[in-house]
Design a protein around this motif. Structure first.
Motif, PDB file in Angstrom:
ATOM      1  N   ASP A 242       0.842  -1.193   0.000  1.00  0.00           N
ATOM      2  CA  ASP A 242       0.000   0.000   0.000  1.00  0.00           C
ATOM      3  C   ASP A 242       0.886   1.255   0.000  1.00  0.00           C
ATOM      4  N   PRO A 243       0.378   2.382  -0.530  1.00  0.00           N
ATOM      5  CA  PRO A 243       1.172   3.623  -0.545  1.00  0.00           C
ATOM      6  C   PRO A 243       1.512   4.066   0.886  1.00  0.00           C
ATOM      7  N   ILE A 244       2.729   4.536   1.069  1.00  0.00           N
ATOM      8  CA  ILE A 244       3.168   5.085   2.346  1.00  0.00           C
ATOM      9  C   ILE A 244       3.955   6.357   2.103  1.00  0.00           C
ATOM     10  N   ALA A 245       4.027   7.194   3.104  1.00  0.00           N
ATOM     11  CA  ALA A 245       4.815   8.429   3.040  1.00  0.00           C
ATOM     12  C   ALA A 245       5.490   8.596   4.387  1.00  0.00           C
ATOM     13  N   VAL A 246       6.792   8.854   4.369  1.00  0.00           N
ATOM     14  CA  VAL A 246       7.535   8.973   5.616  1.00  0.00           C
ATOM     15  C   VAL A 246       8.531  10.112   5.483  1.00  0.00           C
ATOM     16  N   LYS A 247       8.668  10.893   6.533  1.00  0.00           N
ATOM     17  CA  LYS A 247       9.613  11.987   6.553  1.00  0.00           C
ATOM     18  C   LYS A 247      11.009  11.428   6.747  1.00  0.00           C
ATOM     19  N   ILE A 248      11.943  11.937   5.964  1.00  0.00           N
ATOM     20  CA  ILE A 248      13.331  11.481   6.049  1.00  0.00           C
ATOM     21  C   ILE A 248      13.884  11.831   7.418  1.00  0.00           C
ATOM     22  N   SER A 249      14.442  10.852   8.073  1.00  0.00           N
ATOM     23  CA  SER A 249      15.035  11.072   9.390  1.00  0.00           C
ATOM     24  C   SER A 249      16.423  11.644   9.218  1.00  0.00           C
ATOM     25  N   MET A 250      16.662  12.808   9.827  1.00  0.00           N
ATOM     26  CA  MET A 250      17.959  13.470   9.728  1.00  0.00           C
ATOM     27  C   MET A 250      18.898  12.890  10.772  1.00  0.00           C
TER      28      MET A 250
END
Length: 295
Positions: free
Chosen positions: A285-293
């Motif tokens: 399924d589509p997912i979206a995640v913020k890049i961890s710095m």
């Protein structure tokens, strides 16, 4: 000397001409913005609403009310935001200018909304039941019949919030004393949930839906509950899983660090600013995640 009948007719013709001119202008300006972004336009052309998407994919509705002097006077603005912007306007301005200024306004509020999202995702929020983008407070359950109400600073959302407590006198006094004694531990570099743990010395109640899934705590990529303690991971060092697939039949959990690294290794992954868009490695399924710095 003009007769009253002739003056009335002249006024009616003038009003029709002005109305026709306004109609052409409004339709032209909506065309300039894009009809696909228009949500509502009243028959008298005095009220319009548009769909505006910010750089994190949140959708906002901007409402504009025009008076008879438009465009000499700016439209009245209404939107679901914590405070309304003051339009910079001239007689040459158009609806497009109002929308562009609103776009810049909501983009400046991303840290504020991301902070609220973090609170809603990690803590048991009892009020508001249904959050709105204009709301800047959260009532959080901190124990049996005891709550803390946090007022988040819109312009500096990671700063120490104003707070008050609800509950029995004894519990409120205890929590207030702990807050006063430990609030100096608050640091803007940490998330709200992390700071609250440091202040109260214990993990606060998770959302009910998170408690139902406590048995599933191992990351679906590294197969560990916690990330290793490593300075290179910065604030993520030693943390537990913090991302879950939203597919109700999957609900696989991950460390956002692991998921980001995995998505970056996939050629079909798309990136917009610091957000990665791809597919869950378990259910697709589509997912979206913020890049961890990482430090």
């Amino acid at each position: 000397m003009n007769s009253p009948k002739k003056s009335t007719e002249q006024n009616r013709c003038r009003e029709m001409a002005m109305s026709s001119s306004l109609c052409r202008r409004i339709y032209s300006e909506v065309e300039d913005v894009g009809w696909e972004n228009l949500v509502k336009l009243t028959e008298d052309l005095t009220f319009l609403s548009f769909r505006v998407m910010d750089n994190k994919g949140r959708t906002h509705i901007l409402e504009l009310t025009l008076n008879k002097t438009y465009p000499r006077c700016p439209p009245s603005v209404s939107a679901d935001v914590p405070y309304i912007l003051s339009l910079e306007w001239s007689s040459n301005s158009r609806i497009r200018d109002a929308i562009q200024q609103f776009q810049m306004h909501v983009d400046k509020l991303q840290d504020f909304w991301s902070t609220l999202d973090d609170i809603d995702r990690s803590l048991w929020v009892t009020d508001p039941k249904h959050s709105h983008y204009a709301m800047s407070y959260r009532q959080i359950k901190v124990g049996d019949d005891c709550f803390i109400i946090l007022s988040i600073n819109v312009n500096d959302p990671r700063s120490l919030p104003e707070c008050r407590f609800l509950g029995s006198d004894a519990k409120v006094k205890l929590l207030r004393d702990i807050w006063k004694r430990n609030c100096r531990k608050w640091t803007n570099s940490k998330s709200f949930p992390e700071n609250l743990v440091h202040i109260f010395g214990t993990q606060l109640s998770q959302p009910p839906h998170a408690q139902k899934n406590e048995e599933q705590v191992e990351c679906g990529i590294c197969y560990a509950q916690h990330l290793p303690t490593d300075d290179e991971l910065g604030d993520k060092s030693g943390t537990s899983t913090d991302y879950a697939c939203e597919n109700g039949n999957c609900k696989q959990v991950f460390h956002s660090v692991c998921l980001s690294d995995w998505l970056l290794s996939i050629t079909t992954t798309r990136q917009s600013f610091d957000v990665l868009f791809g597919n869950c490695p378990y259910c697709s399924d589509p997912i979206a995640v913020k890049i961890s710095m990482k430090n």
